[in-house]
Design a protein around this motif. Structure first.
Motif, PDB file in Angstrom:
ATOM      1  N   SER A 258       1.074  -1.016   0.338  1.00 19.60           N
ATOM      2  CA  SER A 258      -0.058  -0.248   0.221  1.00 19.60           C
ATOM      3  C   SER A 258       0.760   1.195   0.071  1.00 19.60           C
ATOM      4  CB  SER A 258      -0.822  -0.096   1.177  1.00 19.60           C
ATOM      5  OG  SER A 258      -1.516   0.582   1.138  1.00 19.60           O
ATOM      6  N   ARG A 259       0.546   2.796  -0.617  1.00 16.48           N
ATOM      7  CA  ARG A 259       0.985   3.865  -0.653  1.00 16.48           C
ATOM      8  C   ARG A 259       0.203   4.727   0.021  1.00 16.48           C
ATOM      9  NH1 ARG A 259       2.965   5.314  -5.716  1.00 16.48           N
ATOM     10  NH2 ARG A 259       1.271   4.858  -6.776  1.00 16.48           N
ATOM     11  N   TYR A 260       0.723   5.776   0.342  1.00 16.38           N
ATOM     12  CA  TYR A 260       0.199   6.815   0.075  1.00 16.38           C
ATOM     13  C   TYR A 260       0.851   8.129  -0.771  1.00 16.38           C
ATOM     14  CZ  TYR A 260      -2.834  10.435   3.152  1.00 16.38           C
ATOM     15  OH  TYR A 260      -3.402  11.650   3.975  1.00 16.38           O
TER      16      TYR A 260
ATOM     17  N   LEU B 140      -4.507   6.707   0.803  1.00 15.69           N
ATOM     18  CA  LEU B 140      -4.843   5.590   1.042  1.00 15.69           C
ATOM     19  C   LEU B 140      -5.057   5.074  -0.022  1.00 15.69           C
ATOM     20  CD1 LEU B 140      -4.906   3.166   4.003  1.00 15.69           C
ATOM     21  CD2 LEU B 140      -5.171   2.665   1.267  1.00 15.69           C
TER      22      LEU B 140
ATOM     23  N   LEU C  33       1.009   4.106   6.936  1.00 11.66           N
ATOM     24  CA  LEU C  33       1.620   4.965   6.177  1.00 11.66           C
ATOM     25  C   LEU C  33       0.816   6.202   6.500  1.00 11.66           C
ATOM     26  CD1 LEU C  33      -0.523   3.761   3.551  1.00 11.66           C
ATOM     27  CD2 LEU C  33       1.626   3.847   3.472  1.00 11.66           C
TER      28      LEU C  33
ATOM     29  N   GLN D  13       4.630   7.429   8.416  1.00 12.21           N
ATOM     30  CA  GLN D  13       5.379   8.272   8.033  1.00 12.21           C
ATOM     31  C   GLN D  13       5.118   9.698   7.781  1.00 12.21           C
ATOM     32  OE1 GLN D  13       6.635   4.786   5.244  1.00 12.21           O
ATOM     33  NE2 GLN D  13       5.097   3.659   6.009  1.00 12.21           N
TER      34      GLN D  13
ATOM     35  N   PRO E 278       7.265  -0.463   7.071  1.00 11.45           N
ATOM     36  CA  PRO E 278       7.037   0.469   6.311  1.00 11.45           C
ATOM     37  C   PRO E 278       8.272   0.074   5.194  1.00 11.45           C
ATOM     38  CG  PRO E 278       8.339   1.470   7.818  1.00 11.45           C
ATOM     39  CD  PRO E 278       7.607   0.026   8.545  1.00 11.45           C
TER      40      PRO E 278
ATOM     41  N   THR F  68       9.559   2.731   2.439  1.00 12.92           N
ATOM     42  CA  THR F  68      10.480   3.773   2.096  1.00 12.92           C
ATOM     43  C   THR F  68      11.230   3.783   1.013  1.00 12.92           C
ATOM     44  OG1 THR F  68      11.355   4.637   4.064  1.00 12.92           O
ATOM     45  CG2 THR F  68       9.184   5.034   4.298  1.00 12.92           C
TER      46      THR F  68
ATOM     47  N   VAL G  24       6.107   6.952   0.406  1.00 12.95           N
ATOM     48  CA  VAL G  24       5.521   6.477   1.685  1.00 12.95           C
ATOM     49  C   VAL G  24       4.598   5.492   0.873  1.00 12.95           C
ATOM     50  CG1 VAL G  24       4.126   6.756   3.130  1.00 12.95           C
ATOM     51  CG2 VAL G  24       5.629   8.852   1.940  1.00 12.95           C
ATOM     52  N   GLY G  25       5.397   3.981   1.904  1.00 11.66           N
ATOM     53  CA  GLY G  25       4.537   2.803   1.306  1.00 11.66           C
ATOM     54  C   GLY G  25       4.788   1.633   2.393  1.00 11.66           C
ATOM     55  N   CYS G  26       3.743   0.932   1.778  1.00 15.91           N
ATOM     56  CA  CYS G  26       4.121  -0.194   3.609  1.00 15.91           C
ATOM     57  C   CYS G  26       3.545  -1.724   2.935  1.00 15.91           C
ATOM     58  CB  CYS G  26       3.111   0.097   4.996  1.00 15.91           C
ATOM     59  SG  CYS G  26       1.215   0.047   4.670  1.00 15.91           S
TER      60      CYS G  26
END
Length: 259
Positions: free
Chosen positions: A116-118, A123, A156, A159, A217, A219, A224-226
């Motif tokens: 997943s990313r922001y 999100l 997310l 971060q 995370p 990164t 910005v991900g996880c």
């Protein structure tokens, strides 16, 4: 209403192994190999990097599997994967690596795995690896509006800077999804502020009473991900080990995104 699954388009007291140590060592190794255009032996790399020979050999072999190094008669040189970076095929290369990593994690954990990313204030779930034996989480509340309650959402948000967190929570107020959901904005902000970057985040029945989740995370640069996984609540005893495996596997993804 038809239920969706995550990807349709909770903090540990003591964290597992940090994903940043292996990442930094791998990047330093790649830089050292790059300085030796004609190739360099593991012994020389170990001496230059002040690392044990076995550690250098293990890192080099992992990077070889990923295409970033090639062994030529006992000496390491940069691999073919670098030729693709910066070209139009880079996105396909990264996506292929991401899908492969998630599928491997799914099979090892026996659980669905997510990346997943922001992005642009929201999100997004970019990739999911699930199967009949590793079903995805039922998305009974839109993940964009429930970042405060899910492990991947909190990972997310942690971060982001304070202003970006407040902006998100202003647009998506923290609603109570279960009896365990944190809905007080200041309490949530405090927890996100104190979240160590190297400690996995957990959701213990905050999004759903049927599910527990872990996220770490990923990164690199502005990303910005996880990585996250979800288990049925009956498997809560496996959550810490799952979080540690996610942390271990996040490092190769960060390497791929950083180079």
């Amino acid at each position: 209403m038809t239920a969706r699954s995550w990807g349709d388009q909770t903090t540990l007291d003591q964290g597992g192994p940090s994903p940043f140590g292996p990442l930094q060592r791998a990047l330093r190794l790649l830089e050292a190999v790059d300085r030796h255009g004609a190739g360099v032996t593991p012994a020389v790399l170990a001496r230059e990097l002040s690392l044990p020979f076995a550690t250098v050999q293990e890192l080099a072999e992992v990077l070889e599997l990923e295409g970033y190094l090639t062994n030529q008669e006992g000496a390491w040189v940069l691999g073919g994967a670098f030729a693709l970076l910066g070209q139009s095929s880079r996105r396909q290369l990264l996506r292929s690596k991401l899908d492969r990593t998630l599928a491997e994690l799914r099979d090892e954990l026996g659980a669905a795995v997510y990346f997943s990313r922001y992005v642009d204030g929201e999100l997004t779930v970019d990739a999911v690896a699930s199967a009949d034996y590793a079903p995805p989480v039922e998305e009974w509340v839109d993940l964009r509006a429930s970042a405060h309650a899910s492990a991947l959402g909190k990972c997310l948000l942690s971060q982001l800077d304070q202003d970006a967190r407040r902006d998100h929570l202003a647009r998506h107020p923290a609603a109570r999804l279960t009896s365990r959901t944190i809905t007080d904005t200041e309490q949530l902000m405090h927890r996100l502020e104190r979240q160590p970057a190297t400690v996995p985040v957990l959701d213990i029945q905050e999004y759903s009473m049927d599910t527990v989740c872990a996220a770490v995370p990923v990164t690199a640069g502005s990303t910005v991900g996880c990585l996250a996984t979800a288990l049925p609540v009956s498997d809560i005893h496996r959550l810490r080990a799952a979080a540690e495996l996610l942390a271990e596997r996040a490092a190769p993804l960060m390497i791929a995104m950083a180079v």
